[in-house]
Enzyme design. Sequence first.
Site, mmCIF file in Angstrom:
data_model
loop_
_atom_site.group_PDB
_atom_site.id
_atom_site.type_symbol
_atom_site.label_atom_id
_atom_site.label_comp_id
_atom_site.label_asym_id
_atom_site.label_seq_id
_atom_site.Cartn_x
_atom_site.Cartn_y
_atom_site.Cartn_z
ATOM 1 N N TYR A 156 0.827 -1.205 0.000
ATOM 2 C CA TYR A 156 0.000 0.000 0.000
ATOM 3 C C TYR A 156 0.864 1.258 0.000
ATOM 4 O O TYR A 156 0.663 2.168 -0.808
ATOM 5 C CB TYR A 156 -0.920 -0.019 1.222
ATOM 6 C CG TYR A 156 -1.798 1.204 1.362
ATOM 7 C CD1 TYR A 156 -2.890 1.394 0.524
ATOM 8 C CD2 TYR A 156 -1.550 2.158 2.347
ATOM 9 C CE1 TYR A 156 -3.703 2.516 0.654
ATOM 10 C CE2 TYR A 156 -2.353 3.274 2.489
ATOM 11 C CZ TYR A 156 -3.426 3.440 1.640
ATOM 12 O OH TYR A 156 -4.227 4.553 1.763
ATOM 13 N N ALA A 157 1.834 1.294 0.900
ATOM 14 C CA ALA A 157 2.698 2.469 1.007
ATOM 15 C C ALA A 157 3.477 2.688 -0.282
ATOM 16 O O ALA A 157 3.635 3.829 -0.748
ATOM 17 C CB ALA A 157 3.657 2.308 2.186
#
Length: 281
Positions: A156-157
């Site tokens: 996600y990051a």
Amino acid sequence: MTKGNILITGASTGIGAACAKKFIQEGYAVYGSVRKQEDADRLSEEFGENFYPLLFDVTDEVAIQKSAVDLTNKLEGNGLQLLINNAGVAVTGAVELLDLDAYRKQYEVNYFGLIAATKAFLPLLGAQENHPFKPGKIINMSSIASKRTMPFMTPYAGSKAAVDSFTEGLRRELLVYGIDAVTINPGPIKTPIWDKIDVNMDKVEGTIYEPILKRFIKLVDKESKDAIDADDFALRVFKAFQSNKPKVSDVVIKNKLVKYHLLSLVSARRIDRFIKKILKI
């Protein structure tokens, strides 16, 4: 008569729905992408005549292009004042154990889907020679995770960091048209994404990561209870749209002084030690 036209991807719930409601309240026509007809019907009933659903998934380039053609015809020579790229998912897990398909899913939605939507609707924002309307703006929903990567949130990051870089390059290219492009990087917002975090516990069961991931999920649950209200965040988005020079990367988080500014002064290794302690690694 509305003040203008706004396009929001991922409008069915959460940030997208809250932004749709806010812009409609402010007198704009909102075109919101949803993946299901039932969501289109529900939002149309909830928001009224100034909400227009667009049925497409951001991973379906053909459907996006069709919606762009349909919207161009519907606007009859008018343009978009704003594109909010909001659609997203959160894939969670240990790097060692996640299949590459999990990463592909993450980037297909959060990054490549965002690029596809941006490219399709750029002409309506004014990316054309002798465009007859004032250039529009782009707000890409990134995340505090792009600047503060926690364990198990690497896919996600990473996708949000890619969005940050894409937006910066895009903004500088679009100077030729006068179109502005910025990111908003929120911390926890009270939205259903907390219920949609894609965690496959079967992958970690019996591994060294199992107790650590369970503690991490409890930490995420705790943070979500103190999250920013979605309507309050939508107001922040609206103010960014109104601003002639919004922040190019606006971090929106509760207790920002301590959790972001002061934390920026702490070395990465020291933060590593803190994470090791709190997650009992």
